[in-house]
Design a protein around this motif. Structure first.
Motif, short mmCIF file in Angstrom:
data_model
loop_
_atom_site.label_atom_id
_atom_site.label_comp_id
_atom_site.label_asym_id
_atom_site.label_seq_id
_atom_site.Cartn_x
_atom_site.Cartn_y
_atom_site.Cartn_z
N PRO A 1 26.33 29.52 -22.35
CA PRO A 1 27.48 29.42 -23.26
C PRO A 1 28.82 29.45 -22.52
CG PRO A 1 25.92 31.10 -24.03
CD PRO A 1 25.42 30.63 -22.71
N ALA A 2 28.94 30.29 -21.49
CA ALA A 2 30.24 30.40 -20.80
C ALA A 2 30.58 29.08 -20.12
CB ALA A 2 30.18 31.54 -19.77
N ALA A 3 29.58 28.45 -19.50
CA ALA A 3 29.83 27.17 -18.83
C ALA A 3 30.20 26.09 -19.86
CB ALA A 3 28.58 26.75 -18.05
N ALA A 4 29.57 26.14 -21.03
CA ALA A 4 29.89 25.18 -22.09
C ALA A 4 31.34 25.36 -22.53
CB ALA A 4 28.94 25.37 -23.29
N ARG A 5 31.74 26.62 -22.70
CA ARG A 5 33.12 26.90 -23.12
C ARG A 5 34.12 26.39 -22.08
NH1 ARG A 5 31.22 31.44 -26.16
NH2 ARG A 5 30.66 32.51 -24.25
N ARG B 1 38.30 22.45 -20.48
CA ARG B 1 38.83 21.45 -19.54
C ARG B 1 38.93 20.07 -20.20
NH1 ARG B 1 35.42 23.88 -15.84
NH2 ARG B 1 34.02 22.09 -15.79
N LEU B 2 37.98 19.76 -21.13
CA LEU B 2 38.02 18.47 -21.85
C LEU B 2 39.26 18.37 -22.72
CD1 LEU B 2 34.63 17.45 -23.55
CD2 LEU B 2 35.90 16.16 -21.85
N GLY B 3 39.67 19.51 -23.29
CA GLY B 3 40.79 19.52 -24.23
C GLY B 3 40.30 19.41 -25.67
N ASP C 1 40.23 23.32 -31.94
CA ASP C 1 40.94 24.20 -31.01
C ASP C 1 39.93 25.15 -30.34
OD1 ASP C 1 40.29 26.18 -32.90
OD2 ASP C 1 42.13 25.77 -34.02
N ALA C 2 40.46 25.98 -29.44
CA ALA C 2 39.58 26.84 -28.63
C ALA C 2 38.79 27.81 -29.51
CB ALA C 2 40.41 27.60 -27.60
N ALA C 3 39.44 28.35 -30.54
CA ALA C 3 38.74 29.32 -31.39
C ALA C 3 37.54 28.66 -32.07
CB ALA C 3 39.70 29.88 -32.44
N ALA C 4 37.74 27.44 -32.55
CA ALA C 4 36.66 26.73 -33.23
C ALA C 4 35.54 26.37 -32.25
CB ALA C 4 37.20 25.47 -33.90
N ALA C 5 35.92 25.99 -31.04
CA ALA C 5 34.91 25.63 -30.04
C ALA C 5 34.09 26.87 -29.68
CB ALA C 5 35.59 25.07 -28.80
N ASP C 6 34.77 28.01 -29.49
CA ASP C 6 34.06 29.24 -29.15
C ASP C 6 33.10 29.62 -30.28
OD1 ASP C 6 35.54 29.18 -26.90
OD2 ASP C 6 36.77 30.94 -27.33
#
Ligand code: AMP
Ligand code: GLY
Length: 424
Positions: free
Chosen positions: A126-130, A135-137, A158-163
């Motif tokens: 998961p950490a590598a995916a995040r 980096r992709l944006g 956004d980052a929150a949704a991706a996480d």
């Protein structure tokens, strides 16, 4: 020919409807089928997931061909099981069905064969995916590797949704083992369209292009569904765009499959995003689209039974295929609440009044209850119409669906709008 169709949706009703027109057909079964297939085939109470029971049925009844609708049995190896018993079956084997069953595999295949698709990374951590996603944006898309009933692709603005998406898929295992790995990929802008191909090893036939409407509400609003309507052809994927898709995607893919150990025999559905950089692949499905099949079948002329039987045996009977110049459009009538919770068992009326020339009513979530047809699912039925152009087909489909009633029935009123026919 004695044919067994596996599945119970609108797609399977449309397949049965087309097979019924074959002069070769002697007997047609649908397992488990629905209220619509009951009228044109013999429904067999075996679930699409019960591969041993389906194989026993096919063997005992001397079927000449089995046609598989849904992806789950294909990914579970129904084709391998049937072939091992010497039974003819239309669809890819378990290995080839991984194109739909594993998004990681699909991405590997596309990368190896140079097929245009969104830039991506594959992760079991998961950490590598995040990190990769950051980096992709944003926005970018997080996808569970395995089958997730169409819910496994999450667009993260956004980052929150991706996480949250990564947590839900990989840590909370919202889709079970399907979420052991994820694909994180760039967001593609453009318009979606579907290309369905009949594939037989290195040979293929391009079937009519189509476009579906995934959101529940008019103007593409509200939650995603299994599909609220479709039309064919898809103007966005005609002419130069189709030629480009064939040259840059279909050719490299099908010519490259053997080098990757893939012997594809069946229907290959290529979901495309048509954007400024030309068509790119969003996804593969290893089976007919739903509701695309409901507009595809009315546009195929010729003998579907012979075509699919030949394909299952390793040869394409091109002379059995012709494309109708007509356009087709279908509108899905859904149960109240769909795609959330919805009631079932409600009586459907107006089916006889809705029948008309150039109109086919394909049942999906329906069941026969004595003499009545009652609702039994979220997407209840699709009304498909043909006409000399999309607008004529659209007008016929809506005239017909307006006569069908069950409590809380809802359908989109703008199917075809993206093809530019709404303001005519
Ligand atoms: P999939 O399960 O891969 O077919 O994705 C489901 C839906 O998510 C697609 O039909 C698109 O609407 C959307 N989608 C998937 N991947 C992307 C992408 N890279 N960019 C934009 N939308 C996407
Ligand atoms: N209509 C999209 C699908 O069949 O997956």
């Amino acid at each position: 020919m004695k044919i067994l169709v596996v599945g119970s949706g609108g797609r399977e009703h449309a397949l049965c409807w087309k097979l019924r027109q074959s002069p070769q057909l002697r007997q047609l079964w649908c397992a488990p089928g629905n209220g619509g297939t009951a009228a044109i085939a013999e429904n067999v109470p075996i679930k699409a997931s019960d591969i041993p029971a389906l194989a026993r049925f096919a063997e005992t009844n001397g079927t000449d061909l089995t046609i598989v609708g849904p992806e789950a049995p294909l990914c579970d190896g129904i084709v391998d099981a049937f072939r091992a018993r010497g039974l003819r079956i239309f669809g890819p084997d378990r290995n080839a069905a991984r194109l739909e069953g594993s998004k990681v595999f699909a991405k590997e295949v596309m990368d190896r064969l140079g097929v245009p698709t969104a830039r991506s990374g594959t992760f079991a951590d998961p950490a590598a995916a995040r990190d990769f996603g950051h980096r992709l944006g944003f926005p970018h898309v997080v996808k569970a590797d395995g089958l997730a009933a169409g819910k496994g692709a999450i667009i993260a603005p956004d980052a929150a949704a991706a996480d949250a998406a990564i947590r839900q898929i990989m840590e909370e295992k919202a889709f079970g083992a399907a979420g052991e790995r994820v694909v994180v990929e760039e967001f593609l802008d453009g318009e979606e369209a579907s290309l369905q191909l009949l594939v037989c090893g290195r040979e293929w036939v391009v079937l009519p292009t189509s476009q579906d409407h995934k959101r529940v509400g008019d103007g593409d609003t509200g939650p995603n569904t299994g599909g609220m309507g479709a039309y064919s052809p898809a103007p966005i994927l005609e002419g130069a765009a189709l030629a480009e898709a064939e040259n840059r995607i279909v050719g490299p893919l099908l010519e490259g499959f053997p080098s990757l150990g893939i012997d594809y025999r069946g229907l290959l559905y290529v979901g495309l995003m048509i954007g400024r950089g030309g068509p790119k692949v969003l996804e593969f499905n290893c089976r007919f689209g739903d509701p695309e099949t409901q507009v595809l079948m009315p546009r195929i002329e010729g003998d579907l039974a012979t075509l699919l039987l030949g394909c299952s045996e390793g040869h394409l009977e091109r002379s059995s295929f012709a494309l109708s110049p007509k356009s087709a459009l279908c509108v899905v009538a859904a149960a109240p609440g769909y795609p959330g919770d919805y009631p079932t068992g409600q009586p459907i009326s107006g089916l006889d009044q809705a029948a008309a020339p150039d109109v086919a009513i394909f049942h999906a979530g329906t069941r026969k209850d004595g003499d009545r047809i009652i609702t039994a699912g979220g997407r209840v039925l699709a009304v498909a119409a043909t006409g000399k152009d999309l607008r004529t087909a659209r007008d016929r489909a809506y005239a017909s669906i307006s006569k069908i009633h069950f409590p809380g029935v809802h359908y989109r009123t703008d199917i075809g709008a993206r093809a530019g026919i709404n303001n005519l």
